[in-house]
Design a protein around this motif. Sequence first.
Motif, PDB file in Angstrom:
ATOM      1  N   ILE A  80       0.838  -1.202   0.000  1.00 53.29           N
ATOM      2  CA  ILE A  80       0.000   0.000   0.000  1.00 53.29           C
ATOM      3  C   ILE A  80       0.872   1.252   0.000  1.00 53.29           C
ATOM      4  CG2 ILE A  80      -1.637   1.358   1.373  1.00 53.29           C
ATOM      5  CD1 ILE A  80      -3.023  -1.226   2.109  1.00 53.29           C
ATOM      6  N   ALA A  81       1.959   1.238   0.769  1.00 52.38           N
ATOM      7  CA  ALA A  81       2.870   2.380   0.773  1.00 52.38           C
ATOM      8  C   ALA A  81       3.485   2.597  -0.610  1.00 52.38           C
ATOM      9  CB  ALA A  81       3.972   2.159   1.816  1.00 52.38           C
ATOM     10  N   ARG A  82       3.823   1.498  -1.271  1.00 52.31           N
ATOM     11  CA  ARG A  82       4.366   1.595  -2.630  1.00 52.31           C
ATOM     12  C   ARG A  82       3.343   2.217  -3.580  1.00 52.31           C
ATOM     13  NH1 ARG A  82       5.677  -3.757  -6.240  1.00 52.31           N
ATOM     14  NH2 ARG A  82       5.952  -2.716  -8.251  1.00 52.31           N
ATOM     15  N   LEU A  83       2.081   1.806  -3.448  1.00 50.89           N
ATOM     16  CA  LEU A  83       1.025   2.365  -4.292  1.00 50.89           C
ATOM     17  C   LEU A  83       0.830   3.845  -3.991  1.00 50.89           C
ATOM     18  CD1 LEU A  83      -1.279   2.030  -6.334  1.00 50.89           C
ATOM     19  CD2 LEU A  83      -2.740   1.292  -4.424  1.00 50.89           C
ATOM     20  N   GLU A  84       0.888   4.221  -2.727  1.00 53.97           N
ATOM     21  CA  GLU A  84       0.731   5.630  -2.360  1.00 53.97           C
ATOM     22  C   GLU A  84       1.844   6.474  -2.972  1.00 53.97           C
ATOM     23  OE1 GLU A  84      -1.592   5.568   1.929  1.00 53.97           O
ATOM     24  OE2 GLU A  84       0.541   5.076   1.895  1.00 53.97           O
ATOM     25  N   ARG A  85       3.051   5.948  -2.981  1.00 52.42           N
ATOM     26  CA  ARG A  85       4.161   6.689  -3.597  1.00 52.42           C
ATOM     27  C   ARG A  85       3.919   6.853  -5.089  1.00 52.42           C
ATOM     28  NH1 ARG A  85       7.207   3.424  -0.023  1.00 52.42           N
ATOM     29  NH2 ARG A  85       7.718   1.951  -1.704  1.00 52.42           N
TER      30      ARG A  85
ATOM     31  N   LEU B  76       1.032   6.942  -6.606  1.00 54.98           N
ATOM     32  CA  LEU B  76      -0.079   7.862  -6.824  1.00 54.98           C
ATOM     33  C   LEU B  76       0.245   9.282  -6.365  1.00 54.98           C
ATOM     34  CD1 LEU B  76      -3.029   5.591  -5.624  1.00 54.98           C
ATOM     35  CD2 LEU B  76      -2.484   6.203  -7.985  1.00 54.98           C
ATOM     36  N   GLY B  77       1.232   9.408  -5.513  1.00 58.16           N
ATOM     37  CA  GLY B  77       1.593  10.727  -4.993  1.00 58.16           C
ATOM     38  C   GLY B  77       0.602  11.242  -3.964  1.00 58.16           C
ATOM     39  N   ALA B  78      -0.083  10.332  -3.257  1.00 55.54           N
ATOM     40  CA  ALA B  78      -1.068  10.745  -2.248  1.00 55.54           C
ATOM     41  C   ALA B  78      -1.268   9.618  -1.246  1.00 55.54           C
ATOM     42  CB  ALA B  78      -2.407  11.098  -2.896  1.00 55.54           C
ATOM     43  N   ARG B  79      -1.505   9.995  -0.007  1.00 50.76           N
ATOM     44  CA  ARG B  79      -1.801   9.004   1.022  1.00 50.76           C
ATOM     45  C   ARG B  79      -3.255   8.565   0.880  1.00 50.76           C
ATOM     46  NH1 ARG B  79       1.847   8.443   5.078  1.00 50.76           N
ATOM     47  NH2 ARG B  79       0.267   7.667   6.527  1.00 50.76           N
ATOM     48  N   LEU B  80      -3.491   7.267   0.976  1.00 51.47           N
ATOM     49  CA  LEU B  80      -4.837   6.724   0.856  1.00 51.47           C
ATOM     50  C   LEU B  80      -5.511   6.526   2.206  1.00 51.47           C
ATOM     51  CD1 LEU B  80      -4.151   4.038  -1.909  1.00 51.47           C
ATOM     52  CD2 LEU B  80      -5.011   6.384  -2.193  1.00 51.47           C
ATOM     53  N   PHE B  81      -4.692   6.395   3.266  1.00 54.55           N
ATOM     54  CA  PHE B  81      -5.237   6.148   4.599  1.00 54.55           C
ATOM     55  C   PHE B  81      -4.589   7.063   5.628  1.00 54.55           C
ATOM     56  CE2 PHE B  81      -5.672   2.071   2.383  1.00 54.55           C
ATOM     57  CZ  PHE B  81      -7.023   1.816   2.581  1.00 54.55           C
ATOM     58  N   GLU B  82      -5.392   7.471   6.597  1.00 50.28           N
ATOM     59  CA  GLU B  82      -4.886   8.129   7.788  1.00 50.28           C
ATOM     60  C   GLU B  82      -4.728   7.061   8.852  1.00 50.28           C
ATOM     61  OE1 GLU B  82      -7.576  11.176   8.926  1.00 50.28           O
ATOM     62  OE2 GLU B  82      -7.139  12.456   7.198  1.00 50.28           O
ATOM     63  N   ARG B  83      -3.535   6.932   9.376  1.00 47.72           N
ATOM     64  CA  ARG B  83      -3.239   5.875  10.347  1.00 47.72           C
ATOM     65  C   ARG B  83      -2.952   6.497  11.709  1.00 47.72           C
ATOM     66  NH1 ARG B  83      -0.771   5.393   5.510  1.00 47.72           N
ATOM     67  NH2 ARG B  83      -0.633   3.386   4.430  1.00 47.72           N
TER      68      ARG B  83
ATOM     69  N   PRO C  42      -9.369  11.754   1.800  1.00 41.32           N
ATOM     70  CA  PRO C  42     -10.160  12.122   0.609  1.00 41.32           C
ATOM     71  C   PRO C  42      -9.643  11.468  -0.666  1.00 41.32           C
ATOM     72  CG  PRO C  42      -9.866  14.031   2.008  1.00 41.32           C
ATOM     73  CD  PRO C  42      -9.017  12.940   2.607  1.00 41.32           C
ATOM     74  N   ALA C  43      -8.313  11.361  -0.785  1.00 39.86           N
ATOM     75  CA  ALA C  43      -7.742  10.689  -1.959  1.00 39.86           C
ATOM     76  C   ALA C  43      -8.105   9.208  -1.956  1.00 39.86           C
ATOM     77  CB  ALA C  43      -6.225  10.859  -1.979  1.00 39.86           C
ATOM     78  N   GLY C  44      -8.073   8.589  -0.783  1.00 35.06           N
ATOM     79  CA  GLY C  44      -8.442   7.179  -0.678  1.00 35.06           C
ATOM     80  C   GLY C  44      -9.898   6.953  -1.016  1.00 35.06           C
ATOM     81  N   ALA C  45     -10.770   7.860  -0.556  1.00 38.82           N
ATOM     82  CA  ALA C  45     -12.196   7.736  -0.859  1.00 38.82           C
ATOM     83  C   ALA C  45     -12.451   7.865  -2.355  1.00 38.82           C
ATOM     84  CB  ALA C  45     -12.978   8.793  -0.091  1.00 38.82           C
ATOM     85  N   ALA C  46     -11.632   8.698  -3.033  1.00 41.83           N
ATOM     86  CA  ALA C  46     -11.773   8.845  -4.484  1.00 41.83           C
ATOM     87  C   ALA C  46     -11.242   7.613  -5.210  1.00 41.83           C
ATOM     88  CB  ALA C  46     -11.030  10.093  -4.950  1.00 41.83           C
ATOM     89  N   PHE C  47     -10.208   6.996  -4.655  1.00 42.11           N
ATOM     90  CA  PHE C  47      -9.579   5.844  -5.304  1.00 42.11           C
ATOM     91  C   PHE C  47     -10.394   4.572  -5.143  1.00 42.11           C
ATOM     92  CE2 PHE C  47      -6.669   2.187  -5.078  1.00 42.11           C
ATOM     93  CZ  PHE C  47      -6.007   2.301  -6.295  1.00 42.11           C
ATOM     94  N   LEU C  48     -11.095   4.422  -4.016  1.00 43.26           N
ATOM     95  CA  LEU C  48     -11.750   3.159  -3.674  1.00 43.26           C
ATOM     96  C   LEU C  48     -12.768   2.676  -4.718  1.00 43.26           C
ATOM     97  CD1 LEU C  48     -12.013   0.909  -1.559  1.00 43.26           C
ATOM     98  CD2 LEU C  48     -13.757   2.306  -0.422  1.00 43.26           C
TER      99      LEU C  48
END
Length: 295
Positions: A36-41, A43-50, A59-65
Amino acid sequence: MELQQMRYVVAVAETNSFTRAAQRCLVVQSALSQQIARLERELGARLFERTSRRVRLTPAGAAFLPAARECLHAAERAAAEVAAAVGEVRGRLAVGSISTVAAVDIPAALREFHQRHPDVRVSLRVSPSEELTERVVHGAVDVAFLGLPTTTRPEGVHARELARDTHVAIVAPDHPLAGEPAVDLRRLAGETFVDLPAATAGRMQSDQAFAAAGLDRDVAFEVTNAALLARMVRQGLGVAMLPSAYVPQLTGVVTIEVTDAPARVEYVAWSRSGPTPAAAAFLALLGIPGSAQAS
């Protein structure tokens, strides 16, 4: 970008946990997190807040899902279509249903389907009609059984009408109305009601009937399924109205005809893009050609 990465994102989004997502995907958590970290890199955006307590989509994750789900469904369908081309039915069959479906014996139909097509992974989700319709539109459900007011039709999907039915009242055996052969809405309006949640299609059927009669009623208890609704009625906490074809399944309650009762239509629905091979086989089992146009 890989399909496996999308599967991991969907799993985390649905479980709200990297640990549970890894368990679902049968992979160690570190490998899932790295992908997931590799995918975020990429995409240039974080998908999850941890945080230490929770995981949630950005918001980027909600758009990607939604797009990730569509890609996964497309990949599954592609594999299923190849199998169908050589005479095999494989893949998945995701069925959705309201809790009061009466036109089809769903457990029996799923059992027969599984016996005919053991290589298909079958799942069932019970939800309100409007949620199931959205899931069919977005590909999360392949075939859905809906119950709608006569004033409403399924939108965005192919659908076939299965049955029409009117509601009856159900009361506890010791309720003052239990000995009545029939009542009208005006007489019921003074009772405390148990019903499905507001704004759901199942609730709208009764709400529209009372509104059309110029009557108000007190819905003190809102429940999400008909079995719990009947248990509440059995305890004398209120009365309810349910489709007449469904109530024979209930025990411990008394059925009363309602002279000006609301009505509903049961539909079976599937994607406008056409059924998957498994969905087409299931519709054929029910005697519903998968190529039929929306009603």
